[in-house]
Design a protein around this motif. Structure first.
Motif, short mmCIF file in Angstrom:
data_model
loop_
_atom_site.label_atom_id
_atom_site.label_comp_id
_atom_site.label_asym_id
_atom_site.label_seq_id
_atom_site.Cartn_x
_atom_site.Cartn_y
_atom_site.Cartn_z
N UNK A 264 15.18 0.73 4.60
CA UNK A 264 15.86 0.00 3.25
C UNK A 264 15.06 -1.40 3.07
N UNK A 265 14.48 -2.14 3.90
CA UNK A 265 13.88 -3.09 3.65
C UNK A 265 12.23 -2.69 2.92
N UNK A 266 11.67 -1.82 3.73
CA UNK A 266 10.46 -1.33 3.13
C UNK A 266 10.61 -0.40 1.68
N UNK A 267 11.78 0.05 1.47
CA UNK A 267 11.97 0.88 0.35
C UNK A 267 11.84 -0.33 -0.89
N UNK A 268 12.67 -1.47 -0.44
CA UNK A 268 12.73 -2.47 -1.23
C UNK A 268 11.60 -3.10 -1.65
N UNK A 269 11.10 -3.61 -0.61
CA UNK A 269 9.77 -4.51 -0.63
C UNK A 269 8.39 -3.78 -0.98
N UNK A 270 8.30 -2.53 -0.84
CA UNK A 270 6.76 -1.89 -1.04
C UNK A 270 7.19 -0.80 -1.87
N UNK A 271 8.39 -0.22 -2.35
CA UNK A 271 8.23 0.99 -3.06
C UNK A 271 9.08 0.65 -4.53
N UNK A 272 9.87 -0.45 -4.54
CA UNK A 272 10.65 -0.91 -5.69
C UNK A 272 9.59 -1.28 -6.68
N UNK A 273 9.52 -0.59 -7.94
CA UNK A 273 8.41 -0.69 -8.76
C UNK A 273 8.56 -2.15 -9.42
N UNK A 274 9.70 -2.80 -9.65
CA UNK A 274 9.97 -4.16 -10.12
C UNK A 274 9.30 -5.13 -9.04
N UNK A 275 9.75 -4.91 -7.81
CA UNK A 275 9.19 -5.94 -7.03
C UNK A 275 7.48 -5.86 -6.71
N UNK A 276 7.18 -4.50 -6.40
CA UNK A 276 5.65 -4.36 -6.40
C UNK A 276 4.93 -4.70 -7.51
N UNK A 277 5.62 -4.42 -8.92
CA UNK A 277 4.66 -4.55 -10.14
C UNK A 277 4.99 -5.95 -10.76
#
Length: 474
Positions: free
Chosen positions: A379-392
């Motif tokens: 869940x942490x990796x999904x948010x920090x590494x795959x959430x487009x708004x965080x990564x973008x």
């Protein structure tokens, strides 16, 4: 109908050099061990034993007191579990040799793992350790002197000089030391038979083994923890030991702690296959040689390694393995009986258990560790590494410079806050569950290794977001 176990003794190994259980938890699980088919315990005390006098410094912060050792032994006796103490006396001596007071007894000055067999004080040291342990284990029939994985033996300066003399070799050096320790046990405690891990013996030639007289002093414990254990190779090894004069042997399998140095969950299928193979060895090996089998449950690979699976996490694997030995093989009946004793109707052996993890003592720890292992990191990796708004829009570049497009905040801040609240609640629940079973230093270590870094990543994201929002407002 399945044949009964060919192992007269079925010992559960308690590796106390990592996450040692509180005595109150042992009181809860000893009845389960017995119900599952265990007949004894192989207790590897390491720094949890209350050594006294000059050895007092060996004690861990939360080492058992003499009265707690007596309580453990009474609990074991009450549940018909014979206790065999294990004290390392040659290899894996880190818990002793790490101390400056004993560093002069190292085989190699730079490494605290192996004892120098040439130092007279080395035998005095292990003799004192053995005597202190035996003083609290009166009536013990066996004493395990360890002696596995004596790495760098022969590489110390004293050993190098010794090896240059006559026909000396490392095999002779090993046998001489093991024999000296065994004789020390037999002299001081004549009713006790020494057991030794066999890995340092198995590669030694038959003539050397026979002529050393070691067969009259110790009972080797042949250990192998792999799923595809070489049955014929083990049978041949047993026959070799028999030819060298050994009359009794032990086997050692593993129910946990042998599939990864930082493993969190126990792969039951691996350990089940290991035990099925050991049953084949027992069936095909020399008749009447096997005293029993120790189901090892390693808690660290060595004194300095991280923790692997906690004891409550490995109990379903222990249940399956003990019942497989009890019934002479694995079957649906084994699965049903083990599941019933664990309090679960959904015992899985080929995949990690996720649901209905049972009601056995410590099952709450297994449930929470499972939740963390499968969901926290993801869940942490999904948010920090795959959430487009965080990564973008909130990448490391943005976070460092406190940059954020205000409209993007709504796309990940609520999720981050919700996730942090969820995992903080799980962390607190696990903290309470672990503190009931383990001592504070073990709880702290497991949480720091497996939980805190991931929660910290969420906290850091939200902290950086707050700072970026403040910078944007100004």
């Amino acid at each position: 109908m399945a044949a009964p176990s060919p192992f007269p003794q079925q010992l559960v190994h308690l590796d106390l050099k990592g996450a040692p259980p509180r005595v109150s938890y042992l009181a809860e699980i000893f009845p389960l061990f017995r119900a599952l088919g265990a007949s004894g315990l192989l207790v590897e005390y390491e720094d949890m034993f209350p050594y006294d006098g000059p050895l007092r410094l060996l004690q861990a912060t939360h080492a058992y007191s003499p009265s707690e050792i007596q309580e453990i032994l009474l609990l074991a006796q009450r549940h018909e579990l014979e206790v065999i103490p294990l004290v390392q006396t040659f290899g894996h001596m880190e818990f002793v040799l790490k101390h400056k007071e004993f560093s002069h007894l190292r085989e190699v000055d730079a490494f605290p793992n192996a004892l120098n067999p040439h130092q007279e004080d080395s035998l005095v040291l292990v003799g004192t350790m053995i005597d202190q342990v035996m003083a609290l284990h009166r009536g013990a029939r066996w004493f395990h002197i360890g002696s596995d994985e004596v790495y760098y033996l022969g590489e110390g300066e004293a050993s190098r000089q010794w090896l240059q003399q006559g026909q000396n070799d490392v095999a002779k050096l090993c046998l001489t030391q093991v024999a000296a320790v065994a004789r020390r046990v037999l002299t001081a405690h004549p009713a006790v038979k020494p057991i030794v891990w066999d890995d340092m013996l198995r590669g030694i030639g038959e003539q050397s083994l026979t002529e050393s007289g070691i067969a009259q002093l110790v009972e080797p414990m042949i250990w192998d923890y792999v799923a595809d254990l070489d049955v014929e190779g083990k049978v041949a090894l047993m026959e070799k030991y028999q030819r060298c004069g050994f009359t009794k042997l032990w086997a050692a399998s593993a129910f946990k702690g042998a599939t990864g140095v930082n493993q969190s969950l126990t792969p039951i299928g691996h350990h089940l296959r290991n035990h099925v193979q050991w049953l084949k060895v027992a069936d095909r090996g020399p008749v009447g040689m096997l005293q029993g089998i120790a189901l090892t449950g390693w808690q660290r690979y060595d004194h300095f390694a991280v923790l692997c699976e906690l004891l409550p996490v490995g109990i379903p694997s222990l249940a399956v393995c003990l019942q497989t030995l009890q019934h002479g093989g694995y079957s649906e009946k084994v699965k049903d009986v083990a599941g019933k004793l664990l309090g679960t109707s959904n015992l899985e052996v080929d995949v990690f258990m996720r649901d209905d993890l049972g009601t056995f003592p410590g099952s709450d720890v297994l449930a929470l560790v499972t939740q963390i292992s499968f969901h926290l990191r993801c869940s942490v990796e999904e948010l920090l590494e795959r959430n487009r708004y965080v990564t973008g829009w909130f990448s490391p570049f943005h976070r460092k410079r406190k940059l954020i497009h205000p409209v993007m905040i709504q796309h990940f801040q609520p999720e981050a806050l919700s996730l942090l609240a969820q995992w903080e609640a799980v962390r607190q629940e696990l903290q309470v569950a672990l503190e009931r079973i383990l001592y504070p230093d073990a709880v702290e270590e497991w949480m720091e290794e497996n939980v805190h870094p991931l929660i910290q990543r969420l906290q850091d994201l939200l902290r950086d977001l707050d700072r970026a929002m403040e910078a944007t407002d100004t």
